[in-house]
Design a protein around this motif. Structure first.
Motif, short mmCIF file in Angstrom:
data_model
loop_
_atom_site.label_atom_id
_atom_site.label_comp_id
_atom_site.label_asym_id
_atom_site.label_seq_id
_atom_site.Cartn_x
_atom_site.Cartn_y
_atom_site.Cartn_z
N PHE A 88 1.02 -1.26 0.01
CA PHE A 88 0.11 -0.17 0.02
C PHE A 88 1.05 1.23 -0.10
CE2 PHE A 88 0.23 -1.92 4.18
CZ PHE A 88 0.79 -0.91 5.02
N LYS A 89 0.27 2.42 -0.51
CA LYS A 89 0.89 3.69 -0.69
C LYS A 89 0.77 4.50 0.80
CE LYS A 89 0.63 7.82 -3.30
NZ LYS A 89 -0.41 8.90 -2.88
N ILE A 90 2.10 4.93 0.75
CA ILE A 90 2.13 5.85 2.14
C ILE A 90 2.63 7.32 1.63
CG2 ILE A 90 3.49 6.21 4.44
CD1 ILE A 90 3.55 3.26 4.84
N ASP A 91 2.02 8.20 2.48
CA ASP A 91 2.38 9.74 2.18
C ASP A 91 3.04 9.98 3.56
OD1 ASP A 91 1.89 9.75 -0.50
OD2 ASP A 91 -0.16 10.59 -0.17
N LEU A 92 4.08 10.71 3.68
CA LEU A 92 4.49 11.29 4.95
C LEU A 92 4.72 12.74 5.12
CD1 LEU A 92 5.70 10.76 7.80
CD2 LEU A 92 7.95 10.18 6.85
N GLN A 93 4.06 13.60 6.01
CA GLN A 93 4.33 14.90 6.21
C GLN A 93 5.28 15.14 7.22
OE1 GLN A 93 0.82 17.24 5.71
NE2 GLN A 93 -0.06 15.72 4.21
#
Length: 149
Positions: free
Chosen positions: A46-51
């Motif tokens: 699964f895709k993960i975005d991190l801010q």
């Protein structure tokens, strides 16, 4: 040209020697889900975005089709682990099956958050997107002035 439909692992003349059933199976393989390289949770991750904000990290993981009870979250020594497990079966007792499939999906992603605080972490699953808010801990001062007596 018909040879373009033959999978690369079959010999070219297999089509002529084996008959119509193998040809039909070959077509089933060709038009099956995932052909040629479609991305899916079943064969991928699964895709993960991190801010990285000033006071917190915000991690968003795309988990379509997963429920809260199929997701496990943990934070250990700055390592945020997101694990998912899903088993899909359909129970139908009034049929004589010749072929029946079950699907099991298990994936894990790890994200290292160096200054993550383990208190007040929040996670919310909305419309297939898991949003995790991880506060940062105050960084210790690495430089200290020492007074001389």
């Amino acid at each position: 040209m018909m040879t373009a439909l033959i999978p690369f692992n079959r010999k070219r003349n297999d089509l002529m020697n084996t008959g119509f059933n193998d040809f039909q199976n070959m077509l089933d393989d060709f038009f099956a889900e995932g052909w040629p390289m479609r991305r899916s949770l079943a064969g991928d991750t699964f895709k993960i975005d991190l801010q990285d904000n000033e006071k917190e990290y915000i991690v968003e993981a795309e988990l379509p089709g997963f429920q809260k009870n199929e997701i496990s979250l943990s934070l250990e020594e700055g390592r945020l682990q997101i694990a998912v497990k899903k088993e899909e079966t359909k129970e139908e007792t009034d049929k004589n099956y010749v072929h029946r499939e079950r699907k099991f999906t298990a994936m894990t992603r790890n994200v290292f958050l160096a200054d993550a605080a383990s208190d007040d972490i929040k996670a919310k699953l909305t419309d297939g997107v898991l949003t995790i808010t991880v506060p940062k801990q105050a960084k210790p001062e690495l430089t200290k002035q020492i007074e001389i007596e």
